[in-house]
Design a protein around this motif. Structure first.
Motif, PDB file in Angstrom:
ATOM      1  N   GLN A  78       0.845  -1.185   0.000  1.00 52.96           N
ATOM      2  CA  GLN A  78       0.000   0.000   0.000  1.00 52.96           C
ATOM      3  C   GLN A  78       0.883   1.238   0.000  1.00 52.96           C
ATOM      4  O   GLN A  78       1.878   1.295   0.724  1.00 52.96           O
ATOM      5  CB  GLN A  78      -0.884   0.043   1.242  1.00 52.96           C
ATOM      6  CG  GLN A  78      -1.981  -0.986   1.278  1.00 52.96           C
ATOM      7  CD  GLN A  78      -2.970  -0.695   2.386  1.00 52.96           C
ATOM      8  OE1 GLN A  78      -3.868   0.117   2.226  1.00 52.96           O
ATOM      9  NE2 GLN A  78      -2.795  -1.348   3.512  1.00 52.96           N
ATOM     10  N   ILE A  79       0.536   2.243  -0.802  1.00 50.12           N
ATOM     11  CA  ILE A  79       1.231   3.507  -0.690  1.00 50.12           C
ATOM     12  C   ILE A  79       0.910   4.090   0.694  1.00 50.12           C
ATOM     13  O   ILE A  79      -0.117   3.744   1.301  1.00 50.12           O
ATOM     14  CB  ILE A  79       0.821   4.491  -1.807  1.00 50.12           C
ATOM     15  CG1 ILE A  79      -0.660   4.886  -1.686  1.00 50.12           C
ATOM     16  CG2 ILE A  79       1.102   3.889  -3.178  1.00 50.12           C
ATOM     17  CD1 ILE A  79      -1.048   6.040  -2.591  1.00 50.12           C
ATOM     18  N   PRO A  80       1.784   4.953   1.239  1.00 50.28           N
ATOM     19  CA  PRO A  80       1.530   5.492   2.582  1.00 50.28           C
ATOM     20  C   PRO A  80       0.181   6.204   2.652  1.00 50.28           C
ATOM     21  O   PRO A  80      -0.150   7.031   1.798  1.00 50.28           O
ATOM     22  CB  PRO A  80       2.681   6.472   2.783  1.00 50.28           C
ATOM     23  CG  PRO A  80       3.761   5.964   1.902  1.00 50.28           C
ATOM     24  CD  PRO A  80       3.072   5.402   0.697  1.00 50.28           C
ATOM     25  N   THR A  81      -0.611   5.886   3.671  1.00 54.34           N
ATOM     26  CA  THR A  81      -1.982   6.396   3.739  1.00 54.34           C
ATOM     27  C   THR A  81      -2.286   7.230   4.982  1.00 54.34           C
ATOM     28  O   THR A  81      -3.424   7.640   5.174  1.00 54.34           O
ATOM     29  CB  THR A  81      -2.990   5.230   3.690  1.00 54.34           C
ATOM     30  OG1 THR A  81      -2.710   4.335   4.778  1.00 54.34           O
ATOM     31  CG2 THR A  81      -2.899   4.478   2.377  1.00 54.34           C
ATOM     32  N   ASP A  82      -1.261   7.483   5.828  1.00 53.54           N
ATOM     33  CA  ASP A  82      -1.554   8.234   7.041  1.00 53.54           C
ATOM     34  C   ASP A  82      -1.457   9.743   6.833  1.00 53.54           C
ATOM     35  O   ASP A  82      -1.684  10.511   7.768  1.00 53.54           O
ATOM     36  CB  ASP A  82      -0.602   7.813   8.174  1.00 53.54           C
ATOM     37  CG  ASP A  82       0.849   8.033   7.813  1.00 53.54           C
ATOM     38  OD1 ASP A  82       1.281   7.503   6.778  1.00 53.54           O
ATOM     39  OD2 ASP A  82       1.556   8.726   8.566  1.00 53.54           O
TER      40      ASP A  82
END
Length: 281
Positions: free
Chosen positions: A199-203
């Motif tokens: 997953q690409i960074p999502t935060d």
């Protein structure tokens, strides 16, 4: 308790690394003539204006957009956001006339000047590197079939946890990165491990728009490559693995049928072969 790589590999840290690399490496970006900047900027703004009118955007939605744009910059995520959602169309236009191998996006995680190796090489990796051992080999040729001796195969990919060296903490600087010079017949062999989907960074801000739109954030497993030879056009591409559930809905829309590998069992790992055909410069 010590933090894991997953806990520390935040969007902000990843975005900051990607922004810094872009500012160092993409110094040619300011060479666009003013009249071209004016034309492109006007058309982009006109498309935004048309969207606002067509969908009757409210002030509340406009303010939410402003807040989000500000946060993308504050998080250092413009390279991540643009490379995921825009670059695939730029690449499509830029390489429309190629006769040789298909290209696709570079993405935000390329680092130049990786360690150099001869035609058969093992990429730098940790002694206990997780993952399925993989041998990747092939030949670099011109469009007329001539082998391109001394071609350069610049390869990088994530580890078995989906993280890239220099963009997540606790990973050696050049892990799973290298520049391999093909032999006199254009042949190369690279020993590494099979990369994982991630997953690409999502935060951060990019993750916020993904959640608001109810999209997913997954990229299928892939190898990144830049392949070049004297007198020929460099090709930037990615190679993918069959059976990955996100080959059909890659968040970056970068998968092409021509870039699919055909892994074969080999010992305790897999063997993959892929040849590159370069257009003349």
């Amino acid at each position: 308790m010590a933090q894991t790589v997953e806990e520390k590999a935040t969007a902000a840290a990843t975005g900051a690394s990607a922004t810094e690399r872009f500012q160092v490496d993409k110094t040619h970006a300011s060479d666009t003539p003013p009249e071209r900047v004016s034309m492109l900027a006007r058309q982009v703004l006109e498309a935004v204006h048309a969207t606002i009118r067509e969908h009757q955007v409210t002030y509340a939605e406009y303010d939410a957009l402003k807040a989000w744009l500000i946060q993308v910059g504050a998080d250092g995520e413009w390279p991540l956001f643009l490379d995921v959602f825009v670059e695939h169309v730029v690449e499509e236009v830029a390489n429309a006339d190629r006769e040789g191998s298909k290209g696709t996006i570079e993405g935000p995680f390329y680092v130049p000047d990786a360690p150099a190796f001869s035609a058969e090489a093992t990429l730098p990796m940790r002694p206990d590197e997780k993952g399925t051992p993989m041998t990747f080999h092939g030949q670099v040729r011109a469009v007329d079939g001539t082998p391109l001796g001394g071609a350069l195969v610049d390869i990088w990919h994530c580890d078995d946890d989906g993280f890239y060296a220099q963009f997540a903490p606790g990973i050696p600087q050049w892990n799973l990165r290298g520049r391999v010079t093909a032999d006199e017949n254009g042949n190369f062999t690279i020993h590494t491990i099979q990369p994982a989907p991630y997953q690409i960074p999502t935060d951060g801000a990019t993750g916020a728009i993904i959640r608001a739109a109810n999209w997913h954030a997954w990229r299928p497993a892939h190898l990144h490559l830049k392949v070049s030879a004297d007198g020929h056009q460099l090709i930037t591409t990615q190679l993918y693995f069959p059976g990955d559930p996100h080959n059909e809905d890659d968040i970056a829309a970068a998968v092409k049928a021509e870039l699919m590998l055909d892994p074969r069992p080999s010992g305790d790992g897999v063997d993959v072969e892929y040849d590159f055909v370069l257009d003349p410069a």
